[in-house]
Each structure stands twice: as structure tokens, then as C-alpha cells.
Design a protein around this motif. Structure first.
Motif, short mmCIF file in Angstrom:
data_model
loop_
_atom_site.label_atom_id
_atom_site.label_comp_id
_atom_site.label_asym_id
_atom_site.label_seq_id
_atom_site.Cartn_x
_atom_site.Cartn_y
_atom_site.Cartn_z
N GLU A 250 54.96 24.55 64.13
CA GLU A 250 54.09 23.88 63.16
C GLU A 250 54.63 24.05 61.75
O GLU A 250 55.08 25.14 61.37
N THR A 251 54.56 22.97 60.98
CA THR A 251 54.88 23.05 59.56
C THR A 251 53.68 23.67 58.84
O THR A 251 52.57 23.71 59.40
N PRO A 252 53.86 24.14 57.62
CA PRO A 252 52.72 24.70 56.88
C PRO A 252 51.64 23.66 56.58
O PRO A 252 50.49 24.01 56.36
N SER A 253 52.00 22.39 56.57
CA SER A 253 51.08 21.32 56.22
C SER A 253 50.74 20.47 57.46
O SER A 253 51.53 20.37 58.39
N ALA A 254 49.59 19.85 57.45
CA ALA A 254 49.21 18.91 58.51
C ALA A 254 49.80 17.53 58.28
O ALA A 254 49.54 16.60 59.04
N SER A 255 50.62 17.39 57.26
CA SER A 255 51.21 16.10 56.89
C SER A 255 52.28 15.66 57.89
O SER A 255 53.20 16.42 58.22
N TYR A 256 52.16 14.43 58.36
CA TYR A 256 53.20 13.86 59.21
C TYR A 256 54.53 13.76 58.46
O TYR A 256 55.59 13.91 59.03
N LEU A 257 54.47 13.50 57.16
CA LEU A 257 55.69 13.33 56.38
C LEU A 257 56.51 14.61 56.29
O LEU A 257 57.73 14.58 56.37
N GLN A 258 55.83 15.77 56.15
CA GLN A 258 56.58 17.02 56.11
C GLN A 258 57.30 17.24 57.44
O GLN A 258 58.48 17.58 57.47
N LEU B 146 67.40 18.45 72.10
CA LEU B 146 66.66 17.27 71.65
C LEU B 146 65.49 17.76 70.81
O LEU B 146 64.78 18.70 71.19
N VAL B 147 65.28 17.11 69.67
CA VAL B 147 64.23 17.49 68.73
C VAL B 147 63.37 16.27 68.45
O VAL B 147 63.87 15.15 68.34
N SER B 148 62.07 16.50 68.33
CA SER B 148 61.16 15.45 67.87
C SER B 148 59.93 16.09 67.27
O SER B 148 59.76 17.31 67.34
N GLY B 149 59.07 15.26 66.72
CA GLY B 149 57.86 15.76 66.06
C GLY B 149 56.63 15.77 66.93
O GLY B 149 55.55 16.16 66.48
N GLY B 150 56.73 15.31 68.20
CA GLY B 150 55.62 15.40 69.12
C GLY B 150 54.59 14.30 69.05
O GLY B 150 53.58 14.36 69.74
N GLN B 151 54.83 13.28 68.23
CA GLN B 151 53.89 12.16 68.16
C GLN B 151 53.97 11.37 69.46
O GLN B 151 54.95 11.46 70.20
N THR B 152 52.95 10.59 69.75
CA THR B 152 52.98 9.73 70.93
C THR B 152 54.14 8.75 70.80
O THR B 152 54.68 8.55 69.72
N GLY B 153 54.54 8.14 71.89
CA GLY B 153 55.61 7.15 71.86
C GLY B 153 56.99 7.77 71.99
O GLY B 153 57.25 8.55 72.91
N ALA B 154 57.88 7.44 71.06
CA ALA B 154 59.27 7.88 71.13
C ALA B 154 59.40 9.39 71.14
O ALA B 154 60.20 9.95 71.90
N PRO C 6 45.66 17.24 69.92
CA PRO C 6 46.64 18.32 69.79
C PRO C 6 47.81 18.16 70.77
O PRO C 6 47.62 17.81 71.93
N ILE C 7 49.01 18.44 70.28
CA ILE C 7 50.22 18.37 71.10
C ILE C 7 50.19 19.56 72.07
O ILE C 7 50.02 20.70 71.64
N PRO C 8 50.35 19.30 73.36
CA PRO C 8 50.29 20.39 74.35
C PRO C 8 51.33 21.48 74.09
O PRO C 8 52.43 21.22 73.60
N CYS D 41 56.30 20.06 64.13
CA CYS D 41 55.12 19.21 64.26
C CYS D 41 54.13 19.61 63.16
O CYS D 41 54.24 20.70 62.59
N PRO D 42 53.17 18.74 62.85
CA PRO D 42 52.21 19.07 61.81
C PRO D 42 51.35 20.28 62.19
O PRO D 42 51.10 20.54 63.37
N LYS D 43 50.90 21.00 61.17
CA LYS D 43 49.97 22.13 61.37
C LYS D 43 48.80 21.65 62.23
O LYS D 43 48.28 20.55 62.03
#
Length: 179
Positions: A63-71, A17-25, A54-56, A44-46
Motif C-alpha cells: 500500500e502507498t501512504p495515500s489512497a490516491s490512484y495517481l500515487q 510482473l507488477v501492477s496496481g491491482g485495479q480491475t481489468g488489465a 478491497p484488493i484480495p 496499490c492505494p492505501k
């Protein structure tokens, strides 16, 4: 598979299972994976940025190279076999809509599940999606807590019912909806 009945003996073909670590889903998917000692990860974002801070470190995210949620969103859609997007609302908006756009851009299958489909119908739909597309690495995305605060618990319910029914109901004779 009969309509409205989960296959209690369903063995998921998913391996991670993969996700970006944002709250919620996103965090719901990672919490299900941890609860069941199931492989998980994702981008997850930088700075491991989320709306809650910060995501625990217990979540195995890169981490992606960018802090962008879109990346982060695009990389998770691109680097997985398919995406499920969870929302309470019937219409995709914001980051959930962008997730769908990225999945399409990269030719990846996707399914949108909204609570209007009911919990067991949604779990059955997710099982069918995984089967049909041979999903091994599943990207789980959807609304964040600030947008749909009740989503977290619903996503847990769907993922548990779809992939971990037998673990949660040892010795059960039938799945949900069976007489």
C-alpha cells in the motif's frame, strides 16, 4: 524474428510482473503471475482500494501512504524497468494516459498495445519490447473493467502467449502462426 510469428522458445528476461491491482488489465497480470507461480507485486492505494472493493490479500501488493490512484500509478511506473499499457481502444485516456505520462517523466520505456494490433502481433510486440529494453520488472497497466470489460481476458491471452507459451502448450512444435 519473423513478423506475425511468436518465438515459442522465447525465454523472458522479466523476473517480476507488477501492477496496481485495479480491475481489468492490472488484475489480469496478477492472475497470470499467480497461475504460473511467477513473482509479482506492485503498489496499490492505501486500503487496497479498487473499483471492485478491497484488493484480495493473495496479490502481493504494498500500500502507498495515500489512497490516491495517481500515487500508485506513478510509483509503479517509477519503480519498474518499463511499462506495457493495454487498452481495447487505440487512444490512451484517463489513468492509462497518466501512466504513460509518469513513465515518460521518470525516463522509463513504455509500449501501448491496443486490441487493434491482434493477439499474436501484440504478444510479439511485447516480447520485442522486453528484449530491446532489457526489462526485468515489467509494470502492467491499462483500462479498468468499468471502462473496457473485455480487456481482462485479452490481457491474459497476450501475457500468456508472450511469456508462458511453452507452459501452456507442452510439446507443441510451433508457435501461433507457424505452419
Amino acid at each position: 524474428m519473423a513478423s506475425g510469428i511468436l518465438r515459442r522458445n522465447f525465454i523472458p528476461v522479466i523476473e517480476k510482473l507488477v501492477s496496481g491491482g485495479q480491475t481489468g488489465a492490472d488484475i489480469a497480470a496478477l492472475d497470470v503471475a499467480l497461475r504460473h507461480k511467477f513473482p509479482h507485486g506492485g503498489w496499490c492505494p492505501k486500503g487496497r482500494k479498487s473499483e471492485a472493493g478491497p484488493i484480495p490479500d493473495r496479490y502481493r501488493l504494498q500500500e502507498t501512504p495515500s489512497a490516491s490512484y495517481l500515487q500508485r500509478t506513478e510509483w509503479n511506473a517509477r519503480h519498474t524497468d518499463g511499462t506495457v499499457i493495454f487498452t481495447l481502444a487505440a487512444k490512451l485516456t484517463g489513468g492509462s494516459l497518466r501512466t504513460a505520462e509518469f513513465a515518460r517523466k521518470h525516463g522509463k520505456p513504455l509500449i501501448h498495445l491496443s486490441r487493434s494490433g491482434g493477439p499474436y502481433n501484440s504478444a510479439e510486440q511485447l516480447q520485442g519490447f522486453v528484449d530491446e529494453h532489457g526489462i526485468r520488472v515489467l509494470n502492467v497497466a491499462g483500462s479498468r473493467d468499468s471502462k473496457e470489460p473485455e480487456l481482462y481476458s485479452w490481457v491474459i491471452q497476450i501475457l500468456e502467449d508472450a511469456f508462458f507459451w511453452s507452459e501452456n502448450h507442452p510439446g507443441a512444435l510451433g508457435g501461433p502462426g507457424e505452419g
